[in-house]
Design a protein around this motif. Sequence first.
Motif, mmCIF file in Angstrom:
data_model
loop_
_atom_site.group_PDB
_atom_site.id
_atom_site.type_symbol
_atom_site.label_atom_id
_atom_site.label_comp_id
_atom_site.label_asym_id
_atom_site.label_seq_id
_atom_site.Cartn_x
_atom_site.Cartn_y
_atom_site.Cartn_z
ATOM 1 N N UNK A 1 0.907 -1.241 0.032
ATOM 2 C CA UNK A 1 -0.025 -0.145 0.070
ATOM 3 C C UNK A 1 0.948 1.191 0.137
ATOM 4 N N UNK A 2 1.923 1.339 -0.834
ATOM 5 C CA UNK A 2 2.873 2.323 -0.561
ATOM 6 C C UNK A 2 3.954 2.563 0.442
ATOM 7 N N UNK A 3 3.763 1.703 1.619
ATOM 8 C CA UNK A 3 4.432 1.719 2.457
ATOM 9 C C UNK A 3 5.337 0.714 2.528
ATOM 10 N N UNK A 4 6.761 1.263 3.074
ATOM 11 C CA UNK A 4 7.852 0.204 3.082
ATOM 12 C C UNK A 4 7.704 -0.595 4.085
ATOM 13 N N UNK A 5 7.637 -1.979 3.962
ATOM 14 C CA UNK A 5 7.679 -2.909 5.020
ATOM 15 C C UNK A 5 8.863 -3.602 5.520
ATOM 16 N N UNK A 6 9.862 -3.986 4.707
ATOM 17 C CA UNK A 6 11.110 -4.559 4.924
ATOM 18 C C UNK A 6 12.101 -4.397 3.831
ATOM 19 N N UNK B 1 -1.846 -0.110 12.012
ATOM 20 C CA UNK B 1 -3.201 -0.411 12.175
ATOM 21 C C UNK B 1 -3.543 -1.339 10.907
ATOM 22 N N UNK B 2 -4.273 -2.409 11.079
ATOM 23 C CA UNK B 2 -4.785 -3.341 10.181
ATOM 24 C C UNK B 2 -5.542 -2.459 9.074
ATOM 25 N N UNK B 3 -5.360 -2.680 7.886
ATOM 26 C CA UNK B 3 -5.820 -2.026 6.626
ATOM 27 C C UNK B 3 -6.020 -3.225 5.388
ATOM 28 N N UNK B 4 -6.929 -2.661 4.659
ATOM 29 C CA UNK B 4 -6.971 -3.456 3.214
ATOM 30 C C UNK B 4 -5.778 -3.389 2.648
ATOM 31 N N UNK B 5 -5.319 -4.461 2.106
ATOM 32 C CA UNK B 5 -4.461 -4.457 1.182
ATOM 33 C C UNK B 5 -4.854 -4.343 -0.321
ATOM 34 N N UNK B 6 -4.174 -3.204 -1.020
ATOM 35 C CA UNK B 6 -4.478 -2.739 -2.167
ATOM 36 C C UNK B 6 -3.453 -3.032 -3.097
ATOM 37 N N UNK B 7 -2.029 -3.033 -2.596
ATOM 38 C CA UNK B 7 -1.183 -3.393 -3.415
ATOM 39 C C UNK B 7 0.198 -4.137 -2.809
#
Length: 233
Positions: A135-140, A174-180
């Motif tokens: 969702x455009x956010x760096x995870x790892x 916070x949990x959110x819907x996965x869009x990408x």
Amino acid sequence: MFYLIITFLLPIILSILTAIVDDNSAYMGLLLALTFFSYGLSVILIIWGVIDNNEKKSEAINDKFGEAIWKFKHLNETRCFVSPKKIARIGMDTENKRVTIIQGYYVNEYDYNSYYYKDHIIDFNNIMETEIIQNGVLITETSRGSQLGGAIVGGVLAGGVGAVIGGLSGSTKTEEETKSIELGIFVNDLENPYYKITFYSQYSSEAENISKERALQECKEWFSILKYIINQD
């Protein structure tokens, strides 16, 4: 031209004639019937035009995608992944220690003839960093010289997944819907220093019956492979 007349002009002309003809005229019933018929025909032609255009676009993209893959025929790819709607592709030749990437571009998104692909062959030792983006956010991420191998910035998958990418340390948001779900790759190349491979795009993936769980697993596997390559070279 004929298609334009049938689809747009004929219903308008018949509507005007219906409005100006006397209600008691013997032709009123015929005009009304023709008017309704022309509107129905217009709807059918519009739907047919959209479907036909999508089919031509798909054929053109498939042809150009095939031409791009053909350029890798001399390699011995042991693994590959194709993004939804063929917007990108990543492959691997472990024997020759190379990663192949194809990315799609367009001059005009509404003109399928303007769509084209660029192909790239990257040596293992030129891969500098890789990352997972949700969702455009760096995870790892992991990079050369990094002993930790990446820290999770945040993000969890909703809709039944409800877990951070497994096997990676860090905290959650916070949990959110996965869009990408995307895999980013930094390479040692001034002209093309960064590539992004889409593993999941909400609407495109669902249309192709690709689940977010399956896409996430595939993305994790590629991240792990690239992480191994980075740590080895």
